[in-house]
Write an enzyme that holds these catalytic residues in place. Sequence first.
Site, PDB file in Angstrom:
ATOM      1  N   TYR A 268      51.583   4.305   8.166  1.00 33.95           N
ATOM      2  CA  TYR A 268      50.927   4.433   9.471  1.00 33.95           C
ATOM      3  C   TYR A 268      51.593   3.457  10.434  1.00 33.95           C
ATOM      4  O   TYR A 268      51.444   2.242  10.307  1.00 33.95           O
ATOM      5  CB  TYR A 268      49.443   4.128   9.323  1.00 33.95           C
ATOM      6  CG  TYR A 268      48.573   4.518  10.500  1.00 33.95           C
ATOM      7  CD1 TYR A 268      49.079   5.094  11.659  1.00 33.95           C
ATOM      8  CD2 TYR A 268      47.196   4.321  10.434  1.00 33.95           C
ATOM      9  CE1 TYR A 268      48.259   5.465  12.708  1.00 33.95           C
ATOM     10  CE2 TYR A 268      46.357   4.683  11.482  1.00 33.95           C
ATOM     11  CZ  TYR A 268      46.885   5.248  12.615  1.00 33.95           C
ATOM     12  OH  TYR A 268      46.072   5.599  13.656  1.00 33.95           O
TER      13      TYR A 268
ATOM     14  N   LYS B  97      52.739   8.610   9.735  1.00 34.35           N
ATOM     15  CA  LYS B  97      51.750   8.933  10.760  1.00 34.35           C
ATOM     16  C   LYS B  97      52.060   8.075  11.974  1.00 34.35           C
ATOM     17  O   LYS B  97      52.066   6.850  11.892  1.00 34.35           O
ATOM     18  CB  LYS B  97      50.339   8.648  10.251  1.00 34.35           C
ATOM     19  CG  LYS B  97      49.252   8.888  11.293  1.00 34.35           C
ATOM     20  CD  LYS B  97      47.868   8.535  10.760  1.00 34.35           C
ATOM     21  CE  LYS B  97      46.801   8.784  11.816  1.00 34.35           C
ATOM     22  NZ  LYS B  97      45.445   8.407  11.351  1.00 34.35           N
TER      23      LYS B  97
END
Length: 286
Positions: A132, A157
């Site tokens: 992330y 992400k």
Amino acid sequence: MNLTGVLFFPVTPFGPDGRLAGDVLAEHIAAGLRHGPGGVFVACGTGEFSALSEAEHARAVQIATATVAGRVPVVAGAGGPLGAALAQARAARDAGADGLLLMPPYLAKGPRGGYLEYVRAVAAVGLPIIVYARDAVVLEPEDVGELAEIPGVVGLKDGIGDIDRIQRIVLAAKPGFTFFNGLPTAELTMPAYRAIGVTLYSSAAFAFAPEIALAFLNGHDRLLTDFYAPLVRLRSRVPGYAVSLVKAGVRLRGLDVGPVRPPLTDLSPDHLDELDGLIKTGLSLL
């Protein structure tokens, strides 16, 4: 991990005693599954990852895997201090999760090599990892290239929203590496992400209005103007509303998932009325 369609990020319900309400979490996930998400991301940002104890995190993942029962991938949040990240990763593995969404390390900022070692240590637990990128984790194409060489690191992400940067990362990535838009209320920026080849996204709206989220996925572009843009304006008024709005939306749709935990705050009465009106507007457009 085969992730498709809308990615579901459930909230973490708390009961009147302040404890994790496991039966409500199971009901919340089961309700979302009836609308066909492509993956369930439990105990992540929308699930108040940073407010959960390790025991609560482990229980949330256990409930998610039992409820999903193999129908779609279950990805668990992990991150923060390395020791906590390793404990969360092991608990998620033992609970039968299919992968991890690796949050940024807590506070400490080291050089690129230090972050690579952090990811490598968590990857050694044995679950596929989606990194992330947000806050202190701002990656360049060469960084993602090195991360992709770590066994088990399968995707990114993007919570930064720098289109120039993510385009260069996508162009330089090896085949099969997964990307998805992880900005808050990602639907609003999906036209830009689709243009650079990123079609997956996390949908906060799916947690409280899956009908609206699926209508947008299927091309109902008017929702951008009449639902998502006003939702983003409301979200931007108070820090932490990216989570608080979602939890309030779930309550407005009839499931009592309790309040958010500090330092987040629940919606003011005026903002709650505004959210209620937005949900009704969105549903009226379907």
